[in-house]
Scaffold this active site. Structure first.
Site, PDB file in Angstrom:
ATOM      1  N   ASP A  30       0.815  -1.210   0.000  1.00 43.07           N
ATOM      2  CA  ASP A  30       0.000   0.000   0.000  1.00 43.07           C
ATOM      3  C   ASP A  30       0.851   1.263   0.000  1.00 43.07           C
ATOM      4  O   ASP A  30       2.057   1.226   0.187  1.00 43.07           O
ATOM      5  CB  ASP A  30      -0.912  -0.026   1.223  1.00 43.07           C
ATOM      6  CG  ASP A  30      -2.147   0.850   1.059  1.00 43.07           C
ATOM      7  OD1 ASP A  30      -2.304   1.470  -0.011  1.00 43.07           O
ATOM      8  OD2 ASP A  30      -2.955   0.903   1.996  1.00 43.07           O
ATOM      9  N   GLU A  51       3.099   6.840  -2.274  1.00 45.51           N
ATOM     10  CA  GLU A  51       3.083   8.162  -2.868  1.00 45.51           C
ATOM     11  C   GLU A  51       4.200   8.988  -2.241  1.00 45.51           C
ATOM     12  O   GLU A  51       4.283   9.130  -1.027  1.00 45.51           O
ATOM     13  CB  GLU A  51       1.737   8.862  -2.618  1.00 45.51           C
ATOM     14  CG  GLU A  51       0.551   8.150  -3.237  1.00 45.51           C
ATOM     15  CD  GLU A  51      -0.066   7.071  -2.351  1.00 45.51           C
ATOM     16  OE1 GLU A  51       0.562   6.717  -1.327  1.00 45.51           O
ATOM     17  OE2 GLU A  51      -1.152   6.592  -2.682  1.00 45.51           O
ATOM     18  N   ASP A  73      -9.080   3.596  -3.009  1.00 47.04           N
ATOM     19  CA  ASP A  73     -10.169   3.546  -2.034  1.00 47.04           C
ATOM     20  C   ASP A  73     -11.421   4.271  -2.520  1.00 47.04           C
ATOM     21  O   ASP A  73     -11.670   5.432  -2.159  1.00 47.04           O
ATOM     22  CB  ASP A  73      -9.712   4.158  -0.706  1.00 47.04           C
ATOM     23  CG  ASP A  73      -8.499   3.455  -0.138  1.00 47.04           C
ATOM     24  OD1 ASP A  73      -8.274   2.295  -0.504  1.00 47.04           O
ATOM     25  OD2 ASP A  73      -7.779   4.062   0.665  1.00 47.04           O
ATOM     26  N   HIS A 105     -13.097  -6.639   0.092  1.00 46.80           N
ATOM     27  CA  HIS A 105     -12.498  -5.829   1.149  1.00 46.80           C
ATOM     28  C   HIS A 105     -13.611  -5.417   2.101  1.00 46.80           C
ATOM     29  O   HIS A 105     -14.690  -5.007   1.670  1.00 46.80           O
ATOM     30  CB  HIS A 105     -11.807  -4.588   0.577  1.00 46.80           C
ATOM     31  CG  HIS A 105     -10.786  -3.992   1.491  1.00 46.80           C
ATOM     32  ND1 HIS A 105     -11.075  -3.591   2.773  1.00 46.80           N
ATOM     33  CD2 HIS A 105      -9.458  -3.739   1.310  1.00 46.80           C
ATOM     34  CE1 HIS A 105      -9.980  -3.113   3.344  1.00 46.80           C
ATOM     35  NE2 HIS A 105      -8.987  -3.186   2.477  1.00 46.80           N
TER      36      HIS A 105
END
Length: 332
Positions: free
Chosen positions: A81, A84, A147, A216
């Site tokens: 995950d 960035e 997300d 999820h």
């Protein structure tokens, strides 16, 4: 399958930790530092984290050792995950590429370490990412779209996942998918976004035709309908897991084609029907899997019917697979 990211939180108040990774990284000097030489702390949901300096020569070895511990514990996949970069000028685009490279190098080193003849079923290992830039597909094994809201929205809901899926495919990300059901829920007094059972079922149907079929719970599991909520959600999930499995032979073919040519598994129709003006006006309404499957999902609340557009092109006829009252409309 488990989870990891390059953001480390201080854990002095966590009695059940195996290692204090934040302190280890701080002592080694492999966290990104501020102008005062201290770890540059970044807000992350409800707490602050330090980010690994992926340009530091010691970071790669240190983090690969963590991945080795995961693999030794039996882990065979993880969500890599975040990634960035923080500085928009110096490292924002380079950071996710380095993050993908570290994870991929570990996978290759781990595979090379396996003894010949050892349990072949235990030789598969995979990670998937959301952040990326130009060279990320070179290193990343799989990607997912981040997300989305647990909603029907076009800009940040189930419809947006198709736009992201197709646009990323055109940008070199051949293997992409979304969380079944979306991720982000909101429970404010006035504004509420909670995953309904209907939305979950529709998302299952959609993702049965993407590279990865993965659920999820979302950021608010207790507020969301889950695949395990009741008999209907269980049976629907089982049904579309079987649908996903049914085209495995074709998926393998498309993955090999992507490796050779860069073509994505899920494609906008204009890749194969460039002269059809109506195709150019489509966004999330329908898409192709390879050249052989046309997917027209139901993406609106309370709807049980959709119209499919069959593009003008090849002379061979389309074969319709009707499901749950679909209306088929063809110009040919």
């Amino acid at each position: 399958m488990t989870y990891c990211n390059p953001c480390l939180a201080p854990t002095e108040d966590k009695p059940n930790r195996r290692r204090n990774m934040f302190q280890e990284a701080k002592t080694m000097g492999i966290l990104i530092r501020d102008q005062y030489g201290q770890p540059y702390m970044v807000p992350n949901t409800a707490f602050n984290v330090g980010m690994l300096d992926l340009t530091h020569p010691d970071t790669t070895t240190w983090f690969k050792n963590i991945l080795w511990e995961m693999a030794d514990d039996g882990i065979r996949g993880w969500m890599a995950d975040f990634g960035e970069g923080e500085d928009p000028i110096e490292a924002h685009n380079r950071y996710p590429e380095l993050w993908a490279k570290i994870n991929r190098e570990f996978v290759e080193e781990w595979k090379a370490s396996r003894k010949a003849g050892e349990d072949e079923d235990d030789d598969e290992i995979v990670f998937f990412m959301r952040a990326g830039f130009r060279d990320s597909p070179k290193w990343g094994m799989l990607f997912w779209e981040g997300d989305q809201m647990v909603s029907w929205q076009q800009n940040d809901g189930i419809k947006s996942t198709i736009v992201g899926l197709l646009s990323s495919g055109l940008s070199g990300y051949a293997f992409n998918h979304s969380d079944i059901g979306g991720y982000s829920g909101v429970s404010f007094p006035i504004v509420k976004y909670r995953r309904s059972e209907e939305l979950l079922l529709r998302w299952m149907e959609l993702n049965a035709f993407t590279t990865v079929f993965r659920t999820h719970e979302g950021n608010k599991p207790s507020c969301n309908s889950q695949f395990y909520s009741n008999d209907r959600t269980y049976s629907h999930f089982a049904r579309f897991a079987k649908v996903y499995n049914a085209w495995k032979f074709y998926r393998i073919q498309l993955v090999k084609e992507a490796a050779r040519k860069g073509l994505p598994v899920c494609r906008h129709l204009f890749l194969h029907y460039p002269d059809d003006d109506k195709v150019h006006k489509l966004s999330y309404q329908q898409f192709l899997v390879g050249t052989e499957i046309l997917v027209v999902p139901v993406l609106d609340k309370g709807k049980n019917k959709v119209k499919a557009y069959f593009p003008i092109g090849e002379e061979r006829p389309w074969v319709a697979c009707l499901d749950r009252g679909v209306i088929l409309e063809s110009r040919q």
